[in-house]
Write an enzyme that holds these catalytic residues in place. Structure first.
Site, PDB file in Angstrom:
ATOM      1  N   ASP A 123       0.828  -1.209   0.000  1.00 28.30           N
ATOM      2  CA  ASP A 123       0.000   0.000   0.000  1.00 28.30           C
ATOM      3  C   ASP A 123       0.866   1.264   0.000  1.00 28.30           C
ATOM      4  O   ASP A 123       1.986   1.259   0.526  1.00 28.30           O
ATOM      5  CB  ASP A 123      -0.913  -0.026   1.242  1.00 28.30           C
ATOM      6  CG  ASP A 123      -2.032   1.003   1.141  1.00 28.30           C
ATOM      7  OD1 ASP A 123      -2.397   1.380   0.012  1.00 28.30           O
ATOM      8  OD2 ASP A 123      -2.546   1.424   2.196  1.00 28.30           O
TER       9      ASP A 123
ATOM     10  N   ASN B 162     -11.119  -2.851  -4.778  1.00 31.96           N
ATOM     11  CA  ASN B 162     -10.445  -1.822  -5.567  1.00 31.96           C
ATOM     12  C   ASN B 162     -11.204  -1.458  -6.859  1.00 31.96           C
ATOM     13  O   ASN B 162     -10.882  -0.458  -7.511  1.00 31.96           O
ATOM     14  CB  ASN B 162      -8.993  -2.217  -5.884  1.00 31.96           C
ATOM     15  CG  ASN B 162      -8.058  -2.120  -4.685  1.00 31.96           C
ATOM     16  OD1 ASN B 162      -7.093  -2.878  -4.563  1.00 31.96           O
ATOM     17  ND2 ASN B 162      -8.318  -1.198  -3.777  1.00 31.96           N
TER      18      ASN B 162
HETATM   19  C1  IPE Z   1      -5.281  -2.693   0.109  1.00 30.98           C
HETATM   20  O1  IPE Z   1      -5.037  -1.345  -0.042  1.00 30.98           O
HETATM   21  C2  IPE Z   1      -5.287  -3.374  -1.226  1.00 30.98           C
HETATM   22  C3  IPE Z   1      -4.001  -3.481  -1.909  1.00 30.98           C
HETATM   23  C4  IPE Z   1      -2.858  -3.045  -1.487  1.00 30.98           C
HETATM   24  C5  IPE Z   1      -4.046  -4.147  -3.161  1.00 30.98           C
HETATM   25  P1  IPE Z   1      -6.202  -0.260  -0.152  1.00 30.98           P
HETATM   26  O2  IPE Z   1      -5.537   1.046  -0.367  1.00 30.98           O
HETATM   27  O3  IPE Z   1      -7.189  -0.688  -1.172  1.00 30.98           O
HETATM   28  O4  IPE Z   1      -6.876  -0.365   1.284  1.00 30.98           O
HETATM   29  P2  IPE Z   1      -7.747   0.684   2.094  1.00 30.98           P
HETATM   30  O5  IPE Z   1      -8.813   1.193   1.161  1.00 30.98           O
HETATM   31  O6  IPE Z   1      -6.830   1.767   2.529  1.00 30.98           O
HETATM   32  O7  IPE Z   1      -8.276  -0.089   3.244  1.00 30.98           O
HETATM   33  C1  IPE Z   2      -1.796   0.219  -3.244  1.00 32.35           C
HETATM   34  O1  IPE Z   2      -1.558   1.577  -3.301  1.00 32.35           O
HETATM   35  C2  IPE Z   2      -2.006  -0.392  -4.602  1.00 32.35           C
HETATM   36  C3  IPE Z   2      -3.396  -0.780  -4.873  1.00 32.35           C
HETATM   37  C4  IPE Z   2      -4.380  -0.766  -4.031  1.00 32.35           C
HETATM   38  C5  IPE Z   2      -3.677  -1.226  -6.218  1.00 32.35           C
HETATM   39  P1  IPE Z   2      -2.742   2.622  -3.251  1.00 32.35           P
HETATM   40  O2  IPE Z   2      -3.198   2.900  -4.643  1.00 32.35           O
HETATM   41  O3  IPE Z   2      -3.811   2.179  -2.335  1.00 32.35           O
HETATM   42  O4  IPE Z   2      -1.980   3.878  -2.680  1.00 32.35           O
HETATM   43  P2  IPE Z   2      -2.523   4.914  -1.598  1.00 32.35           P
HETATM   44  O5  IPE Z   2      -2.992   4.125  -0.428  1.00 32.35           O
HETATM   45  O6  IPE Z   2      -3.636   5.669  -2.238  1.00 32.35           O
HETATM   46  O7  IPE Z   2      -1.354   5.769  -1.299  1.00 32.35           O
HETATM   47 MG    MG Z   3      -4.144   2.449  -0.355  1.00 30.87          MG
END
Ligand code: IPE
Ligand code: IPE
Ligand code: MG
Length: 240
Positions: free
Chosen positions: A10, A58
């Site tokens: 993340d 997602n």
């Molecule tokens: C979790 O991250 C999913 C992945 C890293 C693929 P998210 O960014 O989707 O999680 P939340 O929304 O902060 O819980």
């Molecule tokens: C994790 O990074 C990757 C996926 C969930 C695909 P994020 O896209 O959630 O990055 P932040 O949390 O917005 O920084």
């Molecule tokens: Mg995230």
């Protein structure tokens, strides 16, 4: 050393935002961090690495970001598959493949088939994966197999869950600063050690991995028992 490590990768979006770049650049940089991390894990003798790449939730993101991530799968496979295959990585995809495009499914099939013979490290990529989805798909498949309710033990249901061919999850890492599971490996993380870091995923590498491994090495894993006491035999435990 843990045998099985899982990572919620993340923080890609915030990494990009800090640099006034589009979120996609963060995701792209995240792929490079993953390739480096796979190698670092293999070098340290970790046998299984499971990463959260795209969650069941997602899909709620703007269409532009979702399609960017799908495109990135194709790019990543064409750019890195041969290299990972050469390094002895066996790739395995976990998640609901029904909802992804034909093209993405073909890329995953190619990644799995061209690395199936490798044994150095197993990289499981959780894509369109959710811990709750996993429990439901396992129950459904057990029902389709006609498993009678009284035979549906933890072990039997576990054999239908994703990652059933891997040892129990030892270390669960989340980058990006959030202290939550976000529907990742709910069943499999029952007794894994948790490590949360503020490091944003594109910045993750050997040094951060070693911080997590050092923290893991200092944990006392009791699994509900008491350190130093010999566990009772199954016969001495209460029935049920
Ligand atoms: C979790 O991250 C999913 C992945 C890293 C693929 P998210 O960014 O989707 O999680 P939340 O929304 O902060 O819980
Ligand atoms: C994790 O990074 C990757 C996926 C969930 C695909 P994020 O896209 O959630 O990055 P932040 O949390 O917005 O920084
Ligand atoms: Mg995230």
């Amino acid at each position: 050393m843990p045998r099985h490590v899982a990572i919620v990768m993340d923080g890609n979006g915030r990494w990009a935002k800090k640099r006034f770049l589009p979120r996609f650049v963060g995701h792209k940089q995240g792929v490079d961090a993953l390739v480096d991390t796979v190698r670092a894990c293999a070098d340290r003798g970790i046998e299984y690495l499971t990463v959260f790449a795209f969650s069941s939730e997602n899909w709620k993101r703007p269409e532009e970001e979702v399609s960017g991530l799908m495109g990135l799968v194709l790019m990543a496979v064409s750019r890195y598959l041969a290299k990972l295959a050469r390094e002895g990585v066996r790739i395995h995809i976990v998640g609901d493949r029904e909802a992804v495009s034909e093209q993405v499914r073909a890329a995953w099939d190619q990644a799995e088939s061209s690395t199936a013979h490798n044994t150095r490290i197993t990289l499981s990529v959780a894509f369109n994966y959710g811990g709750r989805w996993d429990v439901v798909q396992a129950c459904r498949r057990a029902m389709v197999d006609g498993v009678p309710p009284e035979q549906l033990t933890e072990e039997r249901l576990g054999s239908y869950m994703a990652l059933s061919d891997a040892p129990d999850l030892d270390l669960f890492i989340r980058t990006g600063g959030e202290v939550r599971i976000s529907n990742f490996l709910l069943w499999q993380s029952a007794y894994s050690e948790l490590h949360f870091t503020d490091c944003l995923w594109p910045d993750f590498g050997e040094a951060e991995l070693d911080v997590a491994l050092t923290s893991y090495a200092a944990r006392e894993r009791r699994f509900g028992g008491i350190q130093g006491a010999a566990p009772q035999t199954a016969a001495a435990l209460p029935a049920g």
